[in-house]
Scaffold this active site. Structure first.
Site, PDB file in Angstrom:
ATOM      1  N   TYR A  22     -25.864  -1.308  16.920  1.00  0.00           N
ATOM      2  CA  TYR A  22     -25.924  -1.147  18.371  1.00  0.00           C
ATOM      3  C   TYR A  22     -26.805  -2.198  19.034  1.00  0.00           C
ATOM      4  O   TYR A  22     -26.653  -2.477  20.222  1.00  0.00           O
ATOM      5  CB  TYR A  22     -26.404   0.267  18.729  1.00  0.00           C
ATOM      6  CG  TYR A  22     -25.432   1.321  18.280  1.00  0.00           C
ATOM      7  CD1 TYR A  22     -24.192   1.461  18.896  1.00  0.00           C
ATOM      8  CD2 TYR A  22     -25.726   2.149  17.205  1.00  0.00           C
ATOM      9  CE1 TYR A  22     -23.281   2.412  18.466  1.00  0.00           C
ATOM     10  CE2 TYR A  22     -24.827   3.113  16.765  1.00  0.00           C
ATOM     11  CZ  TYR A  22     -23.611   3.227  17.399  1.00  0.00           C
ATOM     12  OH  TYR A  22     -22.703   4.161  16.961  1.00  0.00           O
ATOM     13  N   ARG A  37     -21.206  13.920  17.009  1.00  0.00           N
ATOM     14  CA  ARG A  37     -19.921  13.586  16.405  1.00  0.00           C
ATOM     15  C   ARG A  37     -18.907  14.645  16.833  1.00  0.00           C
ATOM     16  O   ARG A  37     -19.267  15.770  17.172  1.00  0.00           O
ATOM     17  CB  ARG A  37     -20.026  13.561  14.880  1.00  0.00           C
ATOM     18  CG  ARG A  37     -21.024  12.552  14.323  1.00  0.00           C
ATOM     19  CD  ARG A  37     -21.085  12.663  12.801  1.00  0.00           C
ATOM     20  NE  ARG A  37     -21.975  11.664  12.205  1.00  0.00           N
ATOM     21  CZ  ARG A  37     -23.259  11.863  11.943  1.00  0.00           C
ATOM     22  NH1 ARG A  37     -23.814  13.041  12.213  1.00  0.00           N
ATOM     23  NH2 ARG A  37     -23.997  10.908  11.393  1.00  0.00           N
ATOM     24  N   HIS A  92     -15.491   9.203  19.207  1.00  0.00           N
ATOM     25  CA  HIS A  92     -16.626   8.439  18.693  1.00  0.00           C
ATOM     26  C   HIS A  92     -17.090   7.377  19.686  1.00  0.00           C
ATOM     27  O   HIS A  92     -18.235   6.928  19.630  1.00  0.00           O
ATOM     28  CB  HIS A  92     -16.258   7.785  17.357  1.00  0.00           C
ATOM     29  CG  HIS A  92     -17.344   7.877  16.335  1.00  0.00           C
ATOM     30  ND1 HIS A  92     -17.772   9.072  15.789  1.00  0.00           N
ATOM     31  CD2 HIS A  92     -18.124   6.921  15.758  1.00  0.00           C
ATOM     32  CE1 HIS A  92     -18.751   8.844  14.929  1.00  0.00           C
ATOM     33  NE2 HIS A  92     -18.980   7.550  14.894  1.00  0.00           N
ATOM     34  N   ARG A 110     -19.986   8.619  21.501  1.00  0.00           N
ATOM     35  CA  ARG A 110     -21.203   8.522  20.669  1.00  0.00           C
ATOM     36  C   ARG A 110     -21.743   7.093  20.703  1.00  0.00           C
ATOM     37  O   ARG A 110     -22.955   6.890  20.844  1.00  0.00           O
ATOM     38  CB  ARG A 110     -20.849   8.951  19.243  1.00  0.00           C
ATOM     39  CG  ARG A 110     -21.990   8.905  18.234  1.00  0.00           C
ATOM     40  CD  ARG A 110     -21.520   9.580  16.948  1.00  0.00           C
ATOM     41  NE  ARG A 110     -22.334   9.251  15.788  1.00  0.00           N
ATOM     42  CZ  ARG A 110     -23.437   9.902  15.435  1.00  0.00           C
ATOM     43  NH1 ARG A 110     -23.879  10.894  16.200  1.00  0.00           N
ATOM     44  NH2 ARG A 110     -24.104   9.573  14.350  1.00  0.00           N
TER      45      ARG A 110
END
Length: 295
Positions: A276, A146, A241, A244
């Protein structure tokens, strides 16, 4: 009113032990609400009613804030006014009849491998700040850190000889993760040269520094990344982000199991990681439609 805000934030630290980033988020959201109250010439908490809150939420919507940002704002206000009620600062809670908006369900934005490479090529590695930016991007994409974890990464957290780094994530939970050879290479280059130049004889425990030899901020990373993405010719809305998200999606597309990705991301609940799988299914569908003759 500002004194009450400071007392509330102090109570969150002392009584609830909330993390620094959570406190920062509450402060930012409540400060924006206070700024709105000034425009309405409201100077007392007891003059805030349900319609004040509804007008503020309408204002947030007009400012094109995301659905999730508005949800966070409602949560912050709900907890703050509950605190004021418990402290006898108000006689009625204006949040009682305010419904929390439903969360917006959307897939996270991710970058393709070509877009990642385009971004990585932008920093000028002949300059100290260019080496820092290249290293930072490599580390974030290689680990899925993060942005808060990245800026708080310390020299003592690096175990490069073992190919590992450690970090303190949400809820002050420590996790140790592997880091790839490419990111290790750039960290070595950065630490041995560019970082020393940025330090200018000072002492700082944090890995990533700004031009003044101080800890790089979250805002600094956002600003630099926006400029890099624009220079790379990418039109997607890329945030720290996004790196990430791209890290997690790359792992799943290449065969990693969900539990492993959960551990690497530091998710306490696997349902957070499961989004995801939808991203990778979307990618598979796009590839199928593009390349299969019968699609």
């Amino acid at each position: 009113m500002n004194n009450d805000l400071q007392d509330y934030l102090h109570a969150l630290v002392v009584e609830q032990g909330l993390a620094k980033n959570t406190i920062f988020s509450y402060r930012q959201e409540l400060t924006e609400f206070f700024d709105f109250l000034k425009t309405q010439k409201i100077t007392e908490f007891n003059k805030i009613d349900r319609y004040t809150i509804l007008n503020y939420l309408k204002y947030c919507d007009e400012q094109q804030k995301s659905r999730n940002s508005i949800i966070h704002a409602v949560t912050s206000l709900r907890q703050f006014f509950h605190y004021l009620l418990m402290q006898n600062k108000i006689t009625a809670d204006p949040m009682l009849k305010i419904d929390t908006p439903k969360s917006a369900h959307h897939l996270p934005q991710v970058l393709s491998s070509k877009e990642i490479e385009a971004i990585l090529r932008v920093p000028d590695t002949n300059k100290p700040l260019g080496i820092r930016d290249r290293t930072l991007l490599e580390v974030m994409y290689a680990t899925g850190l993060r942005v808060s974890e990245t800026v708080n990464l310390k020299l003592d957290d690096l175990r490069l000889e073992m190919g590992l780094i450690s970090t303190i994530g949400k809820g002050d939970k420590q996790r140790i993760m592997p880091i790839g050879d490419v990111a290790i290479h750039w960290l070595t280059v950065y630490l041995s040269g560019a970082r020393k130049q940025l330090l200018r004889g000072q002492d700082c425990p944090f890995v990533f520094l700004n031009n003044h030899g101080k800890q790089l901020t979250r805002q600094g990373i956002w600003k630099n990344l926006k400029a890099i993405v624009k220079k790379a010719g990418i039109t997607k809305n890329v945030t720290p982000h996004t790196l990430r998200h791209s890290f997690a999606t790359t792992l799943l597309e290449n065969g990693a199991d969900l539990r492993t990705v959960q551990e690497l991301l530091g998710h306490s609940d696997i349902s957070t990681t499961q989004i995801y799988t939808h991203v990778t299914k979307k990618h598979l569908t796009e590839v199928y439609n593009k390349y299969h003759p019968r699609a």
